[in-house]
Design a protein around this motif. Structure first.
Motif, PDB file in Angstrom:
ATOM      1  N   SER A 164      96.514 -61.562   2.884  1.00  0.00           N
ATOM      2  CA  SER A 164      97.306 -62.769   2.623  1.00  0.00           C
ATOM      3  C   SER A 164      96.815 -63.928   3.467  1.00  0.00           C
ATOM      4  N   TRP A 165      96.527 -63.678   4.731  1.00  0.00           N
ATOM      5  CA  TRP A 165      96.010 -64.739   5.595  1.00  0.00           C
ATOM      6  C   TRP A 165      94.598 -65.140   5.198  1.00  0.00           C
ATOM      7  N   GLN A 166      93.782 -64.175   4.800  1.00  0.00           N
ATOM      8  CA  GLN A 166      92.402 -64.502   4.428  1.00  0.00           C
ATOM      9  C   GLN A 166      92.337 -65.394   3.195  1.00  0.00           C
ATOM     10  N   SER A 167      93.386 -65.372   2.381  1.00  0.00           N
ATOM     11  CA  SER A 167      93.416 -66.264   1.231  1.00  0.00           C
ATOM     12  C   SER A 167      93.781 -67.693   1.627  1.00  0.00           C
ATOM     13  N   ILE A 168      94.191 -67.876   2.890  1.00  0.00           N
ATOM     14  CA  ILE A 168      94.605 -69.206   3.374  1.00  0.00           C
ATOM     15  C   ILE A 168      93.549 -69.832   4.271  1.00  0.00           C
ATOM     16  N   ASP A 169      93.035 -69.041   5.224  1.00  0.00           N
ATOM     17  CA  ASP A 169      92.026 -69.576   6.136  1.00  0.00           C
ATOM     18  C   ASP A 169      91.106 -68.462   6.617  1.00  0.00           C
ATOM     19  N   ALA A 170      90.139 -68.818   7.460  1.00  0.00           N
ATOM     20  CA  ALA A 170      89.149 -67.856   7.948  1.00  0.00           C
ATOM     21  C   ALA A 170      89.486 -67.349   9.349  1.00  0.00           C
ATOM     22  N   GLY A 171      90.671 -67.637   9.817  1.00  0.00           N
ATOM     23  CA  GLY A 171      91.054 -67.216  11.164  1.00  0.00           C
ATOM     24  C   GLY A 171      91.336 -65.720  11.250  1.00  0.00           C
ATOM     25  N   VAL A 172      91.397 -65.225  12.496  1.00  0.00           N
ATOM     26  CA  VAL A 172      91.700 -63.815  12.754  1.00  0.00           C
ATOM     27  C   VAL A 172      93.198 -63.686  13.007  1.00  0.00           C
ATOM     28  N   HIS A 173      93.913 -63.048  12.102  1.00  0.00           N
ATOM     29  CA  HIS A 173      95.365 -62.926  12.202  1.00  0.00           C
ATOM     30  C   HIS A 173      95.826 -61.484  12.423  1.00  0.00           C
ATOM     31  N   VAL A 174      94.909 -60.531  12.282  1.00  0.00           N
ATOM     32  CA  VAL A 174      95.221 -59.113  12.468  1.00  0.00           C
ATOM     33  C   VAL A 174      94.109 -58.494  13.307  1.00  0.00           C
ATOM     34  N   HIS A 175      94.478 -57.564  14.175  1.00  0.00           N
ATOM     35  CA  HIS A 175      93.495 -56.909  15.033  1.00  0.00           C
ATOM     36  C   HIS A 175      92.428 -56.173  14.229  1.00  0.00           C
ATOM     37  N   TYR A 176      91.325 -55.899  14.912  1.00  0.00           N
ATOM     38  CA  TYR A 176      90.304 -55.003  14.376  1.00  0.00           C
ATOM     39  C   TYR A 176      90.710 -53.565  14.712  1.00  0.00           C
ATOM     40  N   PHE A 177      90.572 -52.676  13.749  1.00  0.00           N
ATOM     41  CA  PHE A 177      90.871 -51.268  13.980  1.00  0.00           C
ATOM     42  C   PHE A 177      89.621 -50.445  13.687  1.00  0.00           C
ATOM     43  N   THR A 178      89.442 -49.373  14.446  1.00  0.00           N
ATOM     44  CA  THR A 178      88.228 -48.565  14.363  1.00  0.00           C
ATOM     45  C   THR A 178      88.302 -47.570  13.224  1.00  0.00           C
ATOM     46  N   ASP A 179      87.230 -47.455  12.470  1.00  0.00           N
ATOM     47  CA  ASP A 179      87.155 -46.545  11.336  1.00  0.00           C
ATOM     48  C   ASP A 179      87.188 -45.084  11.791  1.00  0.00           C
ATOM     49  N   MET A 180      87.762 -44.234  10.952  1.00  0.00           N
ATOM     50  CA  MET A 180      87.890 -42.804  11.251  1.00  0.00           C
ATOM     51  C   MET A 180      86.540 -42.162  11.563  1.00  0.00           C
TER      52      MET A 180
END
Length: 293
Positions: A164-180
């Motif tokens: 939802s945020w990526q459809s509005i701007d290019a900012g970082v709004h959610v943390h990065y999480f590590t892949d399994m």
């Protein structure tokens, strides 16, 4: 940057975030308790009688109580980076309580080598400064045949919020999480044996988006990514975000919040050199490989 070229969370931000949420955490932590219950259930199928247990990232102590009930003879060490969380946990301490409370950094665990039988960590690893380093530290302090059992969050966590945020701007709004798969690699790198990693999606539904954002704040899990936008979000942009999120509302009229929950375990295995038997094979009994010319 970490090994995956993602910005590292700042330890002071992690500590500040959870200290500030101490009075609201328990009421909002229904998801954390659910995952803790599921993780504890996995111990029903594992034969282990630990004497020393480390609850790594214990928060206000929900899982600590479950571990105490399950292993009544064990001594449980309650460990967290947020001092106020530990203080909250201590409020339930009984006069004959055998638990020990320590505030510290998971990347530099203040315990001797080979000192723990079981290290339990519920939804903490994604909050560490360096998950690779933390897993190596866990292996260091485990006794031979000791077990590391954990849960953490994968990259599809909060994807509705992220998209939802990526459809509005290019900012970082959610943390990065590590892949399994990266977590599995880290376990192998740290010399864990018989490692198992699996995942599931858990979706929680809300009546409105404001409650979603409030719960994240009350948990101390709001956005503290180092490269996040530091400015205030304007009303117009926020309304666009709300409108973008509305497309995820389900047929029942509820707002979904999806978590990718990763579960894992690994053992520290060591072979006693005295148990290794020397095997002698007579040279004459070694045949030439028939495929060799």
């Amino acid at each position: 940057m970490n090994k995956l070229n993602k910005p590292l969370l700042l330890k002071q931000d992690i500590q500040k975030s959870f200290n500030s949420a101490v009075d609201t955490y328990d009421e909002a932590a229904f998801f954390q308790r659910e995952v803790a219950d599921r993780l504890i259930e996995r111990l029903d199928y594992i034969r282990i009688e630990p004497k020393y247990i480390l609850d790594l990232g214990a928060g206000t102590g929900y899982a600590t109580s479950l571990l105490e009930k399950k292993y009544k003879k064990a001594k449980v060490i309650v460990f967290d980076i947020a001092e106020k969380m530990l203080q909250k946990s201590k409020q339930n301490k009984r006069w004959f309580d055998r638990k020990r409370y320590l505030c510290g950094d998971a990347d530099h665990l203040p315990f001797a080598d080979k000192s723990m039988d079981l290290i339990f960590s519920n939804l903490m690893l994604h909050w560490t400064h360096d998950i690779d380093k933390t897993i190596q530290e866990v292996h260091r302090i485990l006794k031979p045949n000791g077990l590391f059992l954990f849960s953490t969050l994968g990259p599809d966590t909060l994807y509705e919020l992220r998209q939802s945020w990526q459809s509005i701007d290019a900012g970082v709004h959610v943390h990065y999480f590590t892949d399994m798969h990266n977590i599995g690699d880290f376990l192998q790198k740290a010399s864990f044996a018989d490692s198992v990693v699996d995942m599931e999606f858990i979706t929680i539904t809300y009546n409105d988006l404001k409650k979603v954002l409030l719960d994240l704040k009350d948990l101390g899990t709001h956005n503290i990514a180092p490269d996040r936008s530091r400015g205030l979000t304007g009303k117009a942009k926020f309304n666009k975000f709300v409108h973008a999120y509305e497309k995820y509302r389900n047929p029942e009229g509820l707002i979904p919040v999806t978590y990718e929950v990763i579960y894992g375990l690994g053992w520290r295995r060591e072979v006693d050199p005295l148990q290794i038997q020397e095997i002698s094979i007579p040279i004459g009994s070694i045949q030439k490989n028939p495929l060799q010319r």
